[in-house]
Motif scaffolding. Structure first.
Motif, mmCIF file in Angstrom:
data_model
loop_
_atom_site.group_PDB
_atom_site.id
_atom_site.type_symbol
_atom_site.label_atom_id
_atom_site.label_comp_id
_atom_site.label_asym_id
_atom_site.label_seq_id
_atom_site.Cartn_x
_atom_site.Cartn_y
_atom_site.Cartn_z
ATOM 1 N N ALA A 214 0.824 -1.203 0.000
ATOM 2 C CA ALA A 214 0.000 0.000 0.000
ATOM 3 C C ALA A 214 0.862 1.260 0.000
ATOM 4 O O ALA A 214 0.518 2.261 -0.636
ATOM 5 N N ALA A 217 2.040 1.812 -3.516
ATOM 6 C CA ALA A 217 0.927 2.294 -4.333
ATOM 7 C C ALA A 217 0.617 3.754 -4.027
ATOM 8 O O ALA A 217 0.365 4.562 -4.937
ATOM 9 N N ARG A 218 0.648 4.104 -2.756
ATOM 10 C CA ARG A 218 0.348 5.478 -2.344
ATOM 11 C C ARG A 218 1.394 6.445 -2.915
ATOM 12 O O ARG A 218 1.056 7.542 -3.381
ATOM 13 N N VAL A 237 -10.626 0.203 -9.174
ATOM 14 C CA VAL A 237 -9.984 -0.565 -8.111
ATOM 15 C C VAL A 237 -10.716 -1.895 -7.907
ATOM 16 O O VAL A 237 -11.933 -1.906 -7.687
ATOM 17 N N ASN A 241 -9.195 -5.716 -3.104
ATOM 18 C CA ASN A 241 -7.993 -5.034 -2.623
ATOM 19 C C ASN A 241 -8.421 -3.913 -1.678
ATOM 20 O O ASN A 241 -8.603 -2.758 -2.081
ATOM 21 N N ASP A 243 -6.808 -2.321 0.564
ATOM 22 C CA ASP A 243 -5.862 -1.205 0.623
ATOM 23 C C ASP A 243 -6.039 -0.272 -0.571
ATOM 24 O O ASP A 243 -5.870 0.948 -0.448
ATOM 25 N N GLY A 244 -6.378 -0.843 -1.728
ATOM 26 C CA GLY A 244 -6.623 -0.022 -2.899
ATOM 27 C C GLY A 244 -7.864 0.843 -2.735
ATOM 28 O O GLY A 244 -7.871 2.025 -3.099
ATOM 29 N N PHE A 276 -3.745 -2.363 -7.535
ATOM 30 C CA PHE A 276 -4.428 -1.269 -6.862
ATOM 31 C C PHE A 276 -5.273 -0.460 -7.848
ATOM 32 O O PHE A 276 -6.127 0.310 -7.431
ATOM 33 N N GLY A 277 -4.998 -0.628 -9.134
ATOM 34 C CA GLY A 277 -5.769 0.040 -10.168
ATOM 35 C C GLY A 277 -5.672 -0.758 -11.461
ATOM 36 O O GLY A 277 -4.565 -1.120 -11.901
#
Length: 284
Positions: A214, A217-218, A237, A241, A243-244, A276-277
């Motif tokens: 995460a 990804a962030r 998303v 997920n 976290d996504g 995440f995407g």
């Protein structure tokens, strides 16, 4: 009043010159296709796009893009609004689906069509949620940089670990199309994620956003949107997920649209937790 019947429909392979028709229909549906998607899509499988025509006029479309010998992805399933409900879509669908051969086929189906997809042998894997909102333009963190030509091999390998199939031809275009900005994140010499942002008809689209964690990804999301402050953005998303989903909500985005990832059979193991995407609902 009479209407053209399915037997009046002629389905043939589409060319890149036909892409403005297909993407225009998709834009009218509110799907917000990318402005430069066509060349990257056709680079993956130039024989995977189909148009149905009546008297030479396009009335229906679908894509069945192949990835290697085991996997294909169906998208761009569209019928001109004034000719819906007359069998043209189904005829185009059946013709195009033969292009997949014995491959497992995936798709991201809109809610209204999911029952029809089940009847064609597709089974639900998970939901995908589109999050949209205005980018805040936070400063790009350290450890993330723009992708360059020297990153292509590492990105292609990383992408293949996150997908049911390899797609080097697609990525060679996707990372370098006009308006596309790709970023990578490293931990020492090891790639820990990458992402792309591109202009769409209605707003900027983030996809893919693939990352080990995460935090990775962030960081990538912040870098991708750093120059987009005040502009509308969207990211698709996978709902599993968590976290996504949390990342999108933390960014101030709201759920606006949903699809279902569905498959006709098994797909190879891949790191779904890194997704995440989604890259694009048209090609997976």
């Amino acid at each position: 009043m009479t209407h053209p019947a399915p037997q009046d429909l002629v389905v043939t392979q589409a060319t890149l010159a036909d892409w403005p028709v297909i993407s225009g229909w998709a834009a009218a549906e509110g799907w917000n296709p990318g402005l430069g998607d066509g060349p990257a899509f056709f680079a993956q499988d130039p024989e995977g796009f189909f148009l149905g025509r009546i008297d030479g006029e396009p009335v229906s479309a679908v894509s069945v893009v192949t990835y290697g010998s085991d996997y294909a992805f169906l998208g761009c399933y569209l019928v001109r609004p004034d000719l819906r409900g007359r069998g043209h879509g189904l005829t185009t669908w059946k013709t195009a689906l033969a292009h997949a051969g014995e491959r497992t086929v995936g798709l991201d189906g809109v809610v209204a069509q999911q029952d029809n997809y089940r009847q064609s042998g597709f089974e639900l894997a998970y939901r995908t949620i589109r999050f949209t909102g205005v980018a805040t333009g936070a400063a790009a963190p350290t450890g993330v940089r723009p992708a360059g030509p020297g990153d292509l091999a590492a990105v292609t390998a990383y992408d293949g670990a996150c997908m049911p199939a390899d797609r080097p031809r697609f990525l060679a275009q996707w990372l370098t199309r006009d308006g596309h900005r790709a970023h990578v994140r490293h931990d020492g010499g090891r790639l820990t994620g990458y992402g792309v942002i591109r202009p769409g008809h209605d707003c900027l689209r983030v996809g893919p956003l693939f990352a080990d964690t995460a935090d990775d990804a962030r960081a990538l999301f912040a870098a991708l949107t750093a120059d987009a402050a005040g502009r509308e953005i969207a990211v698709d998303v996978p709902e599993p997920n968590a976290d996504g989903v949390a990342l999108a909500l933390e960014a101030g985005l709201s759920a606006s649209f949903e699809t279902a990832r569905m498959y006709t059979g098994p797909v190879r193991d891949h790191a779904r937790e890194r997704v995440f995407g989604v890259t694009t609902l048209e090609l997976g």
